[in-house]
Design an enzyme around this catalytic site. Structure first.
Site: not given
Lengths: 396, 353
Positions: A324, A291, A158
């Site tokens: 996400h 994030h 990620c």
């Protein structure tokens, strides 16, 4: 080399995700506080996801082979970014153009239909494998624009999109290339969705970053790409500088294969490295694009660390608008950070209502004016890889 | 590349030839050959294919019992290759610092764990997919395992660019060292065989998978599957110290636009794949010094790193030239060139870490 001369100009932006098919559309959706949640079946249950609207998807996105989707997303965002930078394909001929694309799904050989047939002994044809070998996202971008410079598909989970932008800047500074197309691209994929479900870190409702009631992430898809150039390239063609990458930091937790280190020591080190490269202190940062996945652990780490390091600096997560997007997230959020710098305003953290008493950090719940000189975007990945970008305005 | 050489301080290799430097040198002396066979189902019945397979048991002294149980085979290959390179350079894990960069390149990533996770997902109507298998199937899992085992908090990168993965990764290693981000880079490739890859190989190439690899038989498909890990511990090369020598130049070009200097000793990445053979044939031209090491380790995307590592060992043992140009071509016309200089530099085990 001075800090200012280490900063790399960004001359083009491209983005598509559930919030829109272009950078202006994405910005409009985010600042309007709209989120386009859809639902997707995985097994017997349906989960919220942030999927591209059909009108925003690249040509043949839904009809074509699934394994080509990440590459198609990257190409579409790269096309917008190159156009924004005023770089035609003709203008790239004869130049060394590097391509750095972060992804997770885009490199995975996990064709479910093929494998189902394989394990059932039905001896599937190998066309899916042949296609997979042609769908490396960085290579697809290079082919689409007939580029012959170095390519790198980064698979740091990620943090991949942020890492790709940081490394492209390194390549430009080192003279490996003088133009780079960098960012991230990722698609929705049942296999990955099943993986996140197995980890029990998905929310059955629209995600709520930093909220006390958060239960986890929603997956999304999209791409965020920037065009970066050397100062000499910018001067030579009189390009308009949109922003600058002033600092980049990358550090590992060295802690656990999937969980973040609870004190955020790796993230803190990545922040320190990025600030040092930019020649800045925490007090110079005007805002943070967090994030903010809405998983209990991730948000706890950031929600403790940001107030400790940055005191009153406003932060927000935009994953409530994009989902996400895994390897694309760093790219998409870098683009959003640049848009926020240009508008001198950050996007309200949608989904946040109730503060979590476990940490002092409170995201900006509404769109908030900021100075717009320097913004920080961080990415935290599986396996404890942390990447931080410090982006500055065009005059930084 | 930025013109600054990279010093090779340690080498770690595991593959079908065995584990470690001595195994490579013995294979070099005898000539390589596949060490295993794998059985794949074909429409005409089961077929046995030759393969170069690695044994990861040798990683056991480098990891705890818990890690041995938890870590997948892909991670073990990485940790073994990396640990051997560190050991070769006189470094001892855990490092407990942040001055080392980790770079792992792989063509197909943790493919075995990826398909094992798919098994867990498809069984029982998808009710119980395994979180452990999922975590291990992530492409960066090997780098994560490495950072944990080594207790290294520096930067980490995982690259997947098929045959160009090693060169692409080395470009970043070079910039990290030039910018002073780290004091050393532990760079390596890891490629792992799995049943789907074996099946695909057989379906792609059929009877042509019987081996042996004939790298200079340009008109014939002779590739034999391989797996393994090749790691190099790299440090800035300006100081003059290097245990093996230096990587002087990294070049990403097109195979139809580049020619090697006439007197260069070429180490061709030719591994029996017909699709790249014309590029190698052209690059080979009438060069007098041509070598290919693929018969030692097999055909795998990370072969370029094996070629650099084996060239370094061969030169040190007086079994190969001191200046070589390992070259890797892919089916898309890309060409990676790594120019190496293996002059011996005594007392090279300096305190760079």
């Amino acid at each position: 080399m001075t800090h200012a001369s280490k900063a790399i100009p960004i001359t083009g932006l491209g983005c598509l995700c559930a919030a829109g098919g272009t950078v202006p559309e994405v910005a409009k959706t985010l600042f309007a506080g709209q989120r386009n949640v859809q639902y997707r079946s995985v097994g017997e249950r349906r989960y919220p996801v942030f999927q591209l609207a059909p009108q925003d998807a690249p040509p043949r996105y839904f009809e074509g082979a699934e394994c080509e989707r990440c590459g198609r997303l990257a190409v579409a965002a790269a096309r917008e970014a190159l156009t924004h930078a005023g770089l035609t394909q003709q203008a790239l001929v004869g130049r060394t153009v590097g391509v750095c694309i972060g992804t997770t799904v885009g490199s995975a050989m996990n064709n479910e239909a093929f494998y189902r047939h394989f394990r059932e002994g039905r001896m599937p044809g190998i066309e899916p494998i042949r296609r997979y070998l042609r769908t490396n996202p960085a290579s697809m971008v290079a082919r689409a624009f007939d580029l012959s410079g170095p390519c790198q598909t980064i698979v740091n989970a990620c943090s991949s999109g942020s890492v790709a932008i940081g490394h492209a800047a390194e390549w430009i500074r080192a003279g490996v290339c003088d133009v780079a197309i960098a960012g991230g691209a990722d698609m929705l994929c049942n296999v990955i969705h099943a993986g996140f479900l197995s980890l029990l870190i998905t929310d059955s409702e629209a995600c709520r970053p930093f909220d006390r009631r958060r239960q986890g992430l929603n997956l999304g898809e999209g791409a965020g790409i920037v065009v970066m150039e050397s100062e000499s390239s910018v001067r030579r063609r009189g390009a308009v500088v949109q922003a600058r990458l002033c600092g980049y930091g990358n550090a590992c937790d060295a802690f656990h294969i999937s969980a973040p280190e609870p004190t955020g020591r790796g993230l803190k080190r990545a922040i320190d490295l990025a600030l040092a490269e930019a020649g800045l202190d925490c007090g110079d940062i005007d805002f943070i694009n967090a994030h903010g996945t809405a998983t209990p652990e991730n948000d706890r780490v950031e929600g403790r660390l940001f107030p400790e390091l940055f005191a009153e600096v406003p932060f927000s997560s935009t994953k409530g608008f994009t989902g996400h997007t895994l390897g694309a997230a760093g790219g998409i959020e870098a683009v959003i950070t640049v848009v926020c710098l240009q508008r001198k305003q950050i996007v309200g953290n949608i989904g946040f209502e109730e503060p979590d008493p476990e940490f002092p950090g409170r995201p900006a719940a509404e769109n908030t004016p900021v100075r717009g000189r320097y913004g920080l975007s961080d990415s935290v990945a599986f396996g404890g890889n942390n990447a931080v970008l410090v982006l500055g305005g065009a005059d930084a | 590349m930025n013109g600054r050489p990279l010093a090779i301080m340690g080498v770690g290799l595991v593959g079908g030839f065995g584990v470690g430097k001595q195994a490579v040198l013995e294979a070099l002396a005898k000539g390589g050959a596949p060490n295993e066979t794998v059985t794949v189902e074909t429409p005409s019945g089961p077929r046995r294919l030759p393969a170069y397979q690695a044994d990861v048991a040798a990683v056991r002294p480098f990891i705890s019992a818990g890690d041995w149980r938890r870590m997948n085979r892909f991670g073990k290959l990485a940790v073994l290759g990396a640990s051997l390179a560190l050991q070769d350079a006189g470094c001892k894990a855990p490092l407990n610092h942040n001055h080392l960069g980790l770079i792992v390149a792989s063509g197909y990533g943790a493919s075995k764990s990826t398909f094992d996770f798919l098994d867990s997902m498809l069984e029982d109507d998808g009710r119980c997919p395994s979180p452990t298998l999922f975590s291990n199937s992530v492409a960066s899992s090997a780098a994560s395992h490495l950072s944990i085992v080594l207790q290294s908090g520096g930067p980490s990168l995982t690259v997947s660019q098929f045959e160009m993965s090693p060169l692409s990764a080395l470009l970043t290693a070079s910039t990290w060292l030039a910018e002073g981000r780290v004091q050393a880079v532990l760079f390596g490739v890891v490629d792992e065989l799995c049943p789907v890859l074996s099946y695909s190989y057989e379906r792609f190439f059929g009877e042509q998978t019987s081996g042996p690899i004939e790298p200079f038989h340009w008109d014939k498909q002779t590739a034999v599957m391989g797996e393994g890990a090749a790691f190099l511990l790299l440090a800035p090369g300006e100081g003059g110290a290097a245990a093996y020598g230096w990587i002087d130049q990294l070049l990403w070009t097109r195979s139809d636009r580049w020619a090697a200097p006439a007197d260069a000793a070429l180490v061709l990445g030719a591994d029996g794949h017909r699709c790249c053979a014309d590029a190698y044939r052209r690059l080979a031209g009438d060069h007098a010094q041509l070598t290919a090491y693929s018969p030692l380790y097999g055909s795998l995307p990370g072969g370029h790193a094996f070629d650099v590592a084996i060239s370094a060992l061969a030169a040190q043992a007086g079994r190969g030239p001191n200046r070589v140009w390992p070259i890797k071509c892919d089916a898309e016309g890309n060409c990676g060139v790594i120019s190496c200089r293996f002059d011996r530099a005594p007392d090279a085990k300096s305190s760079y870490l």
